[in-house]
Design an enzyme around this catalytic site. Structure first.
Site, PDB file in Angstrom:
ATOM      1  N   LYS A 141     -10.544  -0.194  10.393  1.00 57.48           N
ATOM      2  CA  LYS A 141     -10.739  -1.376   9.543  1.00 57.48           C
ATOM      3  C   LYS A 141     -11.189  -2.585  10.351  1.00 57.48           C
ATOM      4  O   LYS A 141     -11.484  -3.640   9.789  1.00 57.48           O
ATOM      5  CB  LYS A 141      -9.434  -1.714   8.802  1.00 57.48           C
ATOM      6  CG  LYS A 141      -9.035  -0.688   7.760  1.00 57.48           C
ATOM      7  CD  LYS A 141      -7.853  -1.193   6.939  1.00 57.48           C
ATOM      8  CE  LYS A 141      -7.129  -0.062   6.222  1.00 57.48           C
ATOM      9  NZ  LYS A 141      -7.771   0.343   4.962  1.00 57.48           N
ATOM     10  N   CYS A 148      -4.768   2.544  -3.640  1.00 53.50           N
ATOM     11  CA  CYS A 148      -3.531   3.045  -3.022  1.00 53.50           C
ATOM     12  C   CYS A 148      -2.395   2.050  -3.179  1.00 53.50           C
ATOM     13  O   CYS A 148      -1.590   1.857  -2.255  1.00 53.50           O
ATOM     14  CB  CYS A 148      -3.739   3.366  -1.544  1.00 53.50           C
ATOM     15  SG  CYS A 148      -4.915   4.678  -1.258  1.00 53.50           S
ATOM     16  N   HIS A 181       0.870  -1.184   0.000  1.00 55.53           N
ATOM     17  CA  HIS A 181       0.000   0.000   0.000  1.00 55.53           C
ATOM     18  C   HIS A 181       0.904   1.229   0.000  1.00 55.53           C
ATOM     19  O   HIS A 181       2.007   1.191   0.546  1.00 55.53           O
ATOM     20  CB  HIS A 181      -0.846  -0.057   1.274  1.00 55.53           C
ATOM     21  CG  HIS A 181      -1.921   0.975   1.384  1.00 55.53           C
ATOM     22  ND1 HIS A 181      -1.679   2.268   1.779  1.00 55.53           N
ATOM     23  CD2 HIS A 181      -3.264   0.901   1.173  1.00 55.53           C
ATOM     24  CE1 HIS A 181      -2.828   2.942   1.813  1.00 55.53           C
ATOM     25  NE2 HIS A 181      -3.806   2.135   1.446  1.00 55.53           N
ATOM     26  N   GLN A 219      -4.529  -5.042   7.073  1.00 61.25           N
ATOM     27  CA  GLN A 219      -5.534  -5.899   6.438  1.00 61.25           C
ATOM     28  C   GLN A 219      -5.609  -7.291   7.056  1.00 61.25           C
ATOM     29  O   GLN A 219      -6.453  -8.094   6.642  1.00 61.25           O
ATOM     30  CB  GLN A 219      -5.265  -6.043   4.926  1.00 61.25           C
ATOM     31  CG  GLN A 219      -5.478  -4.777   4.124  1.00 61.25           C
ATOM     32  CD  GLN A 219      -6.939  -4.342   4.044  1.00 61.25           C
ATOM     33  OE1 GLN A 219      -7.854  -5.083   4.415  1.00 61.25           O
ATOM     34  NE2 GLN A 219      -7.151  -3.129   3.557  1.00 61.25           N
ATOM     35  N   ASP A 244       2.973  -4.638   7.938  1.00 63.71           N
ATOM     36  CA  ASP A 244       1.740  -3.877   7.761  1.00 63.71           C
ATOM     37  C   ASP A 244       0.583  -4.850   7.984  1.00 63.71           C
ATOM     38  O   ASP A 244       0.249  -5.646   7.113  1.00 63.71           O
ATOM     39  CB  ASP A 244       1.708  -3.276   6.357  1.00 63.71           C
ATOM     40  CG  ASP A 244       0.426  -2.491   6.107  1.00 63.71           C
ATOM     41  OD1 ASP A 244      -0.494  -2.553   6.949  1.00 63.71           O
ATOM     42  OD2 ASP A 244       0.348  -1.831   5.053  1.00 63.71           O
TER      43      ASP A 244
HETATM   44  C1  LIG Z   1      -2.492  -2.895   3.472  1.00 64.11           C
HETATM   45  C2  LIG Z   1      -2.814  -1.531   3.978  1.00 64.11           C
HETATM   46  N1  LIG Z   1      -1.880  -0.817   4.611  1.00 64.11           N
HETATM   47  C3  LIG Z   1      -2.119   0.414   5.083  1.00 64.11           C
HETATM   48  C4  LIG Z   1      -3.335   1.015   4.912  1.00 64.11           C
HETATM   49  C5  LIG Z   1      -3.519   2.407   5.411  1.00 64.11           C
HETATM   50  O1  LIG Z   1      -4.472   2.470   6.404  1.00 64.11           O
HETATM   51  P1  LIG Z   1      -4.905   3.881   6.977  1.00 64.11           P
HETATM   52  O2  LIG Z   1      -5.484   4.664   5.839  1.00 64.11           O
HETATM   53  O3  LIG Z   1      -5.920   3.555   7.999  1.00 64.11           O
HETATM   54  O4  LIG Z   1      -3.684   4.519   7.545  1.00 64.11           O
HETATM   55  C6  LIG Z   1      -4.350   0.312   4.269  1.00 64.11           C
HETATM   56  C7  LIG Z   1      -5.689   0.923   4.102  1.00 64.11           C
HETATM   57  O5  LIG Z   1      -6.217   1.013   3.037  1.00 64.11           O
HETATM   58  C8  LIG Z   1      -4.082  -0.983   3.776  1.00 64.11           C
HETATM   59  O6  LIG Z   1      -5.017  -1.658   3.117  1.00 64.11           O
END
Ligand SMILES: Cc1ncc(COP(=O)(O)O)c(C=O)c1O
Ligand SMILES: Cc1ncc(COP(=O)(O)O)c(C=O)c1O
Lengths: 140, 419, 419, 140
Positions: free
Chosen positions: B235, B375, B132, B212, B209
């Site tokens: 999430k 993203c 991401h 998810q 990370d």
């Molecule tokens: C794999 C992953 N990492 C990071 C994020 C970023 O999350 P946040 O927007 O809550 O910081 C997301 C959210 O879309 C994600 O899917």
């Protein structure tokens, strides 16, 4: 909490035992309570073996709880070995105040203990984890 | 073909929908909402909404030890939320859990604090092609600021991390590997235990990370043996505005603060400041207080279901959806086809129709999906796609959602005359 | 002497308490809560709590244009909150309003983004001796990182900013003046129009810490002619977890991002990224969505009262409290004695009793005040005090709170035998 | 929204007018839609005065809305002066699609307009403020 200021505490606050600074001394340390900025210093004189507390004094300004706690705690120290001091249980320090101490004032009650640990370990000591002291402590 | 009866061991989506007030609101079509965008952000159960409201209504004051009942109460609840999160993700100590806004801030914190202190010109940072943007751009910025280099572990045509490529790049001695547990664009579940072992043998730290994965499967940071992990409350049925960084205590202790201000100091003079202990060293200013209470309620709710069951349910839906979409003409998928390695996230293309148009037509049918690059633009570049359509599952979904998804795709194809 | 009847034009505190559910909860003493710590964080009116709950229950999805009804709805409401805040503080454009967690983050954002780009070794930063740690430590860190110097404008014995000292230091050509509108430790209201004029004549930008003014008096950033302003939602009846940076558009446009990740980019490749436009360039990742809705409701609530009335009410209470405390033996005050220059914040000392002990005894009487350094240790050093006790007012306070405060101080003095 | 995909739009999408690239050209620009990553380029040939559009073409892949919008908009350009192009109202571009455009798809509808403005001003142009286009626009 409403009986936190029992006469016992107030007497130690007004006329703290072992107050001042020892000079010369073998060990010294100073630290502060981040929640209020209170600062305390402690000086210790050891006996000839350099393993046992011969005399102790604390200085600095603070609230009734921190002053009384340091006053009561330092009364116990003479004759203790440094190992015994290092092994002291912060829960006993709190319990010796004889009044219930909540989370908001715990650091006040433990400031003297923390400075003492700094003095005998020669390094800034961590605050005991609140949950450990409060959960298992004999008073709440 | 969607099978009509629920598999044993799988959850009853309709019963869960009753816990989430959003499903009481009719979609403008008059039909119930089919919400297939939980990977972007989950809906909120009533217990979480109530916990936030209750925190504001009856337990609110600034935290960190105001010397009065309400503030002690608020502080206690705030720290209890930290304990709950630590337990939920298998953190050895709550002192290792730092509250931040979201996973993005958690990564930025590590990149600024650990990164700018520890990385030097020529050092290597490893990320992967499936990250991401939150787990890419901060490292690119760190590289630009320090002169470190950054390389990316390749992904295979079927959406796996290429472990041979990982091995080859690890041999160059990177300082850090930034890797996602589950790809939000492909659905891939990465083999983190194996990856961490390889990375540690090569001397690299691992930042996971977990944005998810934590909401959708059992995650134990100690068992995974990673060094940092990040997640977002929103999430995982929790409030917006709160997320967390977990880090190994020795690493956090050695790191300088990121943001500075109130509560993260022990002493300030006009000449400088001393820092508080972790985790407070990293929490400058007034935190998301009621949001922490909401997050604790979300964790309760998830624990009440059981993360293994959540995973089983979403896996069942994934299998059914994959099968149903495979039966349709003109659909192509991204990511692994084995549900062992695929979370409840399906990224797909409808031939001849741009994903934006797919999403608009699905919305017209009351089916909410996401369309775009998610993203993760490098993933789109990797597969030479402008964007994909993505459906993702949670406990409140069931087979009915899959029927509605496939029906709405048929409407799309009819509209565009492509099938 | 507390006068027993309410002055004309002043608000009815009891009527406001009915709007705030926290006052339904009995204190452990069984008495109603007398809450005098709004400067740390305000209580929340039901309308704000309901707005947050409603946002989660019926309008929740991730923002930034998911292509479906719920996400459009959520995005629209999020951006409407930005519009409302811009209007409330007199910002020329909503595009100049960046949502962050709190005032602390807003200052860190400017220190990292503007500061590390624009400041060089030898440059001068000016702050004041009365700043909150949030408006001190980030500048100290910036100075340490860039080699810039930092100086502090002195405060006078009666708690004013020393404008002669300001003039002298401005003559040394600082790049930035970081100054608070209202001191949370002294209560002082600084003459910002005059200060800004002086600073601009000297070529310095002005960052205004409006955390303590925006909740309590009319504030218009354009009329004050500052360059940046920061605030926290939680101090103005809004949710925790949301605050804002306002900045002049040309400054924000020229600044690099602070945190990076999703939504703040337009394009990401493995080689780098392009940034989105302001304000989104500064909002990496999923923001505090429902919290923005709550903040909009808080602004509505404040606008419904009228900020001039809020100020008049708090000023009345300040005057009454100052008079009542002045009549008591053994009380010393900090800050200006003229309510023209003093917000509804009273910092005081009870002779012979440490502020921590004062606060504990007051809590025993159901009176919630703050004791400590109020995150302004340099102020404490300036007056050679370890800490102070602080009472602060809001619309839900009235003369009854002042009676209870003075009564509880008498209990304190009796307990300690000091009066 | 449900009648967003009227035949008119779909016809422009399937067979866009003015599609491709002009070579040689006088002006060229490319930009993208951050919400989806769609990219579009545009090339313009000017008349002898160099003040008027003689020919135009756009290229790139995108959704039906962005393609149809660019197709319809470019049909209007020939013969316009560069000043007229610079003065074009984004609300008209949206209105000319003849279907209601909501906030979520507004950038799709305006991608062609934005690339065109980039071409005639020689710099990346800002997205028109959404509120301006949606509030006052003839369609919603
Ligand atoms: C794999 C992953 N990492 C990071 C994020 C970023 O999350 P946040 O927007 O809550 O910081 C997301 C959210 O879309 C994600 O899917
Ligand atoms: C003057 C002032 N500035 C800044 C802050 C920091 O606010 P926050 O903790 O919400 O970031 C405060 C809060 O106490 C304050 O009083």
């Amino acid at each position: 909490m409403d009986n936190l200021y029992r006469d016992f505490i107030l007497e130690h606050y007004r006329a703290p035992h072992n107050h001042g600074a020892l000079d010369p001394h073998d060990l010294a340390f100073a630290d502060s309570n981040p929640t209020c900025g209170d600062e305390m210093s402690m000086t210790l004189v050891l006996d000839a073996s350099k393993q046992r507390v011969a005399d102790v004094a604390f200085d600095g300004r603070g609230c009734a709880i921190s002053q009384a706690s340091a006053s009561i705690m330092t009364d116990e120290l003479r004759g203790m070995t440094l190992d015994e001091v290092r092994d002291m249980d912060p829960r006993d320090v709190v319990a010796n105040l004889g009044v219930p101490i909540g989370a908001a004032r715990l650091k006040c009650a433990l400031l003297g203990y923390k400075v003492l640990q700094g003095a005998v370990t020669g390094a800034i000591s961590h605050w005991p984890d609140e949950a450990d002291v409060l959960q298992k402590g004999p008073v709440s | 073909m969607v099978t009509a009866h629920v598999q044993p061991g799988v959850l009853d989506g309709a019963a869960f929908r009753a816990d989430f007030p959003v499903f009481d609101r009719p979609h403008r079509t008059g039909r119930p909402l089919s919400f297939l965008d939980s990977a972007a952000s989950s809906q909120k159960p009533r217990v979480v909404i109530d916990a936030v409201a209750d925190a504001y209504a009856h337990h609110y004051a600034n935290v960190h030890r105001g010397i009065y009942e309400l503030s002690e109460d608020a502080t206690h609840r705030f720290e209890a939320a930290r304990d709950a999160l630590a337990r939920f993700i298998g953190a050895p100590s709550a002192r290792e859990v730092v509250f931040v806004r979201n996973a993005t801030e958690a990564i930025n914190l590590v990149a600024y604090s650990w990164g700018r202190t520890n990385l030097h010109a020529g050092d290597l940072i490893l990320a992967t092609e499936m990250e991401h943007h939150a787990n890419l751009v901060p490292w690119q910025q760190l590289a630009a600021a320090t002169g470190a280099r950054i390389e990316y572990v390749a992904i295979t045509d079927d959406g796996h991390l290429d472990l041979d490529d990982l091995r080859a790049r690890l041999a160059r001695g990177p300082r850090l590997l930034a890797v996602t547990h589950v790809s939000n664009a492909l659905g891939t579940i990465n083999p983190i235990v194996e990856i961490t072992r390889m990375a540690h043998e090569a001397g690299a730290l691992v930042l996971l990370d977990a944005a998810q994965s934590v909401p959708h499967m059992p995650v134990d940071v100690a068992a995974l043996d990673v060094d940092f992990a990040v997640l977002s409350g929103h999430k995982m049925f929790g409030p917006s505005g709160i997320g967390a960084l977990w880090g190994r205590r020795d690493l956090l202790d050695a790191m300088p603060p990121f943001m500075t201000g109130g509560s993260m100091i022990t002493r300030v003079t006009l000449d400088g400041a001393d820092w508080n202990e972790v985790p407070w060293k990293f929490e400058a200013g007034t935190p998301a207080i009621a949001e922490a209470a909401g997050l604790a309620a979300a964790i309760d709710y998830l624990e009440g279901i059981g993360m293994a069951k959540v995973r089983a349910h979403e896996r069942f839906l994934f299998d059914q959806a994959w099968a149903a979409l495979s039966d349709m003409p003109g659909i192509r998928f991204l990511g692994p086809d084995d549900s062992d390695e695929h979370a409840g996230v399906i990224s797909f293309m409808v031939d001849g129709v741009h994903p934006h148009d797919v999403a608009t037509i699905l919305d017209g049918e009351g089916v909410a999906v996401r369309a775009g690059h998610h993203c993760a633009q490098p993933v789109m570049l990797r597969y030479d796609l402008p964007a994909t359509t993505r459906a993702s599952f949670s406990v409140y979904n069931d087979l009915d959602d899959i029927v509605r998804l496939t029906d709405a795709i048929r409407v799309t194809q009819r509209t565009f005359g492509t099938a």
